[in-house]
Scaffold this motif. Sequence first.
Motif, PDB file in Angstrom:
ATOM      1  N   PHE A 113      13.749 -11.743  37.613  1.00 51.06           N
ATOM      2  CA  PHE A 113      13.623 -13.168  37.941  1.00 51.06           C
ATOM      3  C   PHE A 113      15.008 -13.808  37.888  1.00 51.06           C
ATOM      4  N   MET A 114      15.271 -14.743  38.784  1.00 53.89           N
ATOM      5  CA  MET A 114      16.521 -15.504  38.679  1.00 53.89           C
ATOM      6  C   MET A 114      16.457 -16.789  39.512  1.00 53.89           C
ATOM      7  N   ARG A 115      17.317 -17.728  39.136  1.00 51.19           N
ATOM      8  CA  ARG A 115      17.585 -18.876  40.005  1.00 51.19           C
ATOM      9  C   ARG A 115      18.005 -18.347  41.366  1.00 51.19           C
ATOM     10  N   GLY A 116      17.612 -19.030  42.426  1.00 53.62           N
ATOM     11  CA  GLY A 116      17.996 -18.545  43.749  1.00 53.62           C
ATOM     12  C   GLY A 116      17.020 -17.535  44.317  1.00 53.62           C
ATOM     13  N   GLN A 117      15.953 -17.265  43.581  1.00 54.58           N
ATOM     14  CA  GLN A 117      14.877 -16.434  44.139  1.00 54.58           C
ATOM     15  C   GLN A 117      13.558 -17.141  43.936  1.00 54.58           C
ATOM     16  N   LEU A 118      12.880 -17.373  45.043  1.00 60.24           N
ATOM     17  CA  LEU A 118      11.615 -18.100  44.997  1.00 60.24           C
ATOM     18  C   LEU A 118      10.479 -17.209  44.509  1.00 60.24           C
ATOM     19  N   LYS A 119      10.703 -15.889  44.567  1.00 64.44           N
ATOM     20  CA  LYS A 119       9.738 -14.959  43.963  1.00 64.44           C
ATOM     21  C   LYS A 119      10.532 -13.804  43.361  1.00 64.44           C
ATOM     22  N   HIS A 120       9.919 -13.116  42.398  1.00 65.87           N
ATOM     23  CA  HIS A 120      10.659 -12.097  41.670  1.00 65.87           C
ATOM     24  C   HIS A 120      10.872 -10.844  42.518  1.00 65.87           C
ATOM     25  N   LEU A 121      11.863 -10.070  42.109  1.00 64.60           N
ATOM     26  CA  LEU A 121      12.129  -8.786  42.748  1.00 64.60           C
ATOM     27  C   LEU A 121      11.371  -7.697  42.007  1.00 64.60           C
ATOM     28  N   VAL A 122      10.965  -6.675  42.761  1.00 63.71           N
ATOM     29  CA  VAL A 122      10.283  -5.525  42.164  1.00 63.71           C
ATOM     30  C   VAL A 122      11.086  -4.274  42.497  1.00 63.71           C
TER      31      VAL A 122
ATOM     32  N   GLN B  15       3.142 -17.384  50.503  1.00 67.28           N
ATOM     33  CA  GLN B  15       4.169 -16.965  49.541  1.00 67.28           C
ATOM     34  C   GLN B  15       5.538 -17.062  50.210  1.00 67.28           C
ATOM     35  N   PRO B  16       6.562 -17.457  49.451  1.00 71.19           N
ATOM     36  CA  PRO B  16       7.889 -17.661  50.045  1.00 71.19           C
ATOM     37  C   PRO B  16       8.580 -16.362  50.440  1.00 71.19           C
ATOM     38  N   ASP B  17       9.529 -16.473  51.352  1.00 78.17           N
ATOM     39  CA  ASP B  17      10.464 -15.376  51.628  1.00 78.17           C
ATOM     40  C   ASP B  17      11.602 -15.472  50.614  1.00 78.17           C
ATOM     41  N   TYR B  18      12.344 -14.368  50.469  1.00 76.72           N
ATOM     42  CA  TYR B  18      13.500 -14.425  49.567  1.00 76.72           C
ATOM     43  C   TYR B  18      14.585 -15.340  50.138  1.00 76.72           C
ATOM     44  N   LEU B  19      14.861 -15.189  51.427  1.00 78.52           N
ATOM     45  CA  LEU B  19      15.914 -16.016  52.032  1.00 78.52           C
ATOM     46  C   LEU B  19      15.310 -17.317  52.535  1.00 78.52           C
ATOM     47  N   PHE B  20      15.780 -18.436  51.994  1.00 82.34           N
ATOM     48  CA  PHE B  20      15.293 -19.755  52.394  1.00 82.34           C
ATOM     49  C   PHE B  20      16.483 -20.701  52.277  1.00 82.34           C
ATOM     50  N   PRO B  21      17.293 -20.780  53.346  1.00 79.50           N
ATOM     51  CA  PRO B  21      18.602 -21.455  53.250  1.00 79.50           C
ATOM     52  C   PRO B  21      18.557 -22.903  52.773  1.00 79.50           C
ATOM     53  N   ARG B  22      17.438 -23.598  52.949  1.00 78.18           N
ATOM     54  CA  ARG B  22      17.362 -24.979  52.414  1.00 78.18           C
ATOM     55  C   ARG B  22      17.544 -24.983  50.904  1.00 78.18           C
ATOM     56  N   TYR B  23      17.169 -23.880  50.265  1.00 72.53           N
ATOM     57  CA  TYR B  23      17.450 -23.705  48.835  1.00 72.53           C
ATOM     58  C   TYR B  23      18.694 -22.825  48.804  1.00 72.53           C
ATOM     59  N   ALA B  24      19.855 -23.485  48.648  1.00 72.70           N
ATOM     60  CA  ALA B  24      21.139 -22.848  48.948  1.00 72.70           C
ATOM     61  C   ALA B  24      21.394 -21.574  48.140  1.00 72.70           C
ATOM     62  N   GLY B 142      10.599 -35.746  33.270  1.00 74.88           N
ATOM     63  CA  GLY B 142      11.250 -36.630  34.224  1.00 74.88           C
ATOM     64  C   GLY B 142      11.822 -35.867  35.409  1.00 74.88           C
ATOM     65  N   ALA B 143      12.078 -36.592  36.488  1.00 71.06           N
ATOM     66  CA  ALA B 143      12.803 -36.020  37.633  1.00 71.06           C
ATOM     67  C   ALA B 143      14.273 -35.891  37.238  1.00 71.06           C
ATOM     68  N   TYR B 144      15.001 -34.997  37.925  1.00 75.87           N
ATOM     69  CA  TYR B 144      16.436 -34.896  37.627  1.00 75.87           C
ATOM     70  C   TYR B 144      17.194 -34.461  38.877  1.00 75.87           C
ATOM     71  N   PRO B 145      18.496 -34.823  38.945  1.00 75.81           N
ATOM     72  CA  PRO B 145      19.287 -34.445  40.112  1.00 75.81           C
ATOM     73  C   PRO B 145      19.737 -32.991  40.027  1.00 75.81           C
ATOM     74  N   TRP B 146      19.924 -32.362  41.157  1.00 73.83           N
ATOM     75  CA  TRP B 146      20.546 -31.031  41.204  1.00 73.83           C
ATOM     76  C   TRP B 146      21.467 -31.008  42.405  1.00 73.83           C
ATOM     77  N   ARG B 147      22.335 -30.001  42.463  1.00 69.88           N
ATOM     78  CA  ARG B 147      23.416 -30.084  43.451  1.00 69.88           C
ATOM     79  C   ARG B 147      23.129 -29.288  44.716  1.00 69.88           C
ATOM     80  N   ASN B 148      21.863 -29.089  45.041  1.00 65.60           N
ATOM     81  CA  ASN B 148      21.538 -28.285  46.222  1.00 65.60           C
ATOM     82  C   ASN B 148      22.033 -28.936  47.517  1.00 65.60           C
ATOM     83  N   HIS B 149      21.898 -30.247  47.605  1.00 67.16           N
ATOM     84  CA  HIS B 149      22.356 -31.014  48.767  1.00 67.16           C
ATOM     85  C   HIS B 149      22.655 -32.434  48.280  1.00 67.16           C
TER      86      HIS B 149
END
Lengths: 178, 240
Positions: A113-122, B15-24, B142-149
């Motif tokens: 698991f890590m930041r920058g991954q929306l789902k975990h790696l296997v 379910q999400p893909d691993y690569l999703f550029p909007r989430y930098a 609470g909500a909080y800021p992050w530096r994605n965009h």
Amino acid sequence: MSLHATTSQTVGPYLHIGLTWLSIEKLALAGVPGERISIEGRILDGDGEPVNDALVEIWQADSRGIYGGKRFRGFGRSATDGDGRFRFQTIKPGRVPGTDGKMQAPHIGVIVFMRGQLKHLVSRVYFPGEPANANDPVLALVPAKRRGTLIAKKRGKAGALEWNVILQGKDETVFFDS
Amino acid sequence: MPRITEYRRPAAGTQPDYLFPRYASTVKRAPTQPLVLLPHTQTELTGPVFGYGEVKRSDHDLTKQHAGDPIGERIIVSGRVLDENGRPVPNTLVEIWQANSAGRYPHRIDQHDAPTDPNFTGAGRCLTDKRGNYRFVTIRPGAYPWRNHYNAWRPAHIHFSLFGQAMVQRLVTQMYFPGDPLLAEDPMFNCVPDERARQRLISTLDWETTIPEIALGYRFDVVLRGPEETPMENRKGDKR
């Protein structure tokens, strides 16, 4: 009734708050039978930079090939340090059957698991110099030139193994769609 | 009971893909090689069991971990853990973590200029009961800021980690709150195309678990992957 599994979301950068209360880097207590091993490695991102905010979980059988035994649960959890490094001390698992009843080579299941991954790696860790690797039904599904990424390397003293998680690039670790 | 041969694969768009550029951060961390489809062997079909021993019974109450009361709106977060076949998942570990009511985590890398709360750590856990129920007492984050965009803000959320009974059921997700206008702009919440899947990440205000004069209740059910239930002999192309 048919439902859909809840959508996975990232652990984010603050995973330690919720998950490191349970840190299990030593899986085998004294007296648990089996060959003692250590597995250490680093997680590197697409720039080759260490991933210092990841969590690695492992799941393995005991030395007889039994999951969830009374004396050895077989679950480990290690957060990476500033250098992207995780570490486990455990025992080498025994062989367990595959889907066709044929025995698999000894291996350890890995979830990352890590930041920058929306789902975990296997992934999986296999053992170096293990003759059963040649007939393992899961390794057989992996393109031959990438199989090496799943096999740990011997390091220094007896039982010490290194296995790295390379997220991108030519040495990219094999990850599974589980 | 049919022997479990495989757990269900995700429905399209849920379910999400691993690569999703909007989430930098996904750009340098998503695998670039094709994934290898993993058959479900004992390694995947089993998983660790946890008990009260490791988990303390009081770990479900995030408002009672320090000398004083945390600042914020006290809430009850509860629900059921089910599999895709609607069966409850009993005795499974649920771990949560969250920001405090000011949107701040007590974490060395959180530099958001908002106060920490000496009476709030923001971590809890419990085991589901026989019927798959879990329950936490906490405060609304609470909500909080992050530096994605530019001017990016995370909607209020609570992180959830669940094990289920097999490693293929392992899930980490986030629970959101109803009516939050930040959801529309949040890359994480919007990481899947299926609108209904996104809506299922939003808890509902629940009068049944609300405690009068004490705390509002929010309900959040979690669904883990379920086993395929088609018997082997009926499966097309299966010669065994």
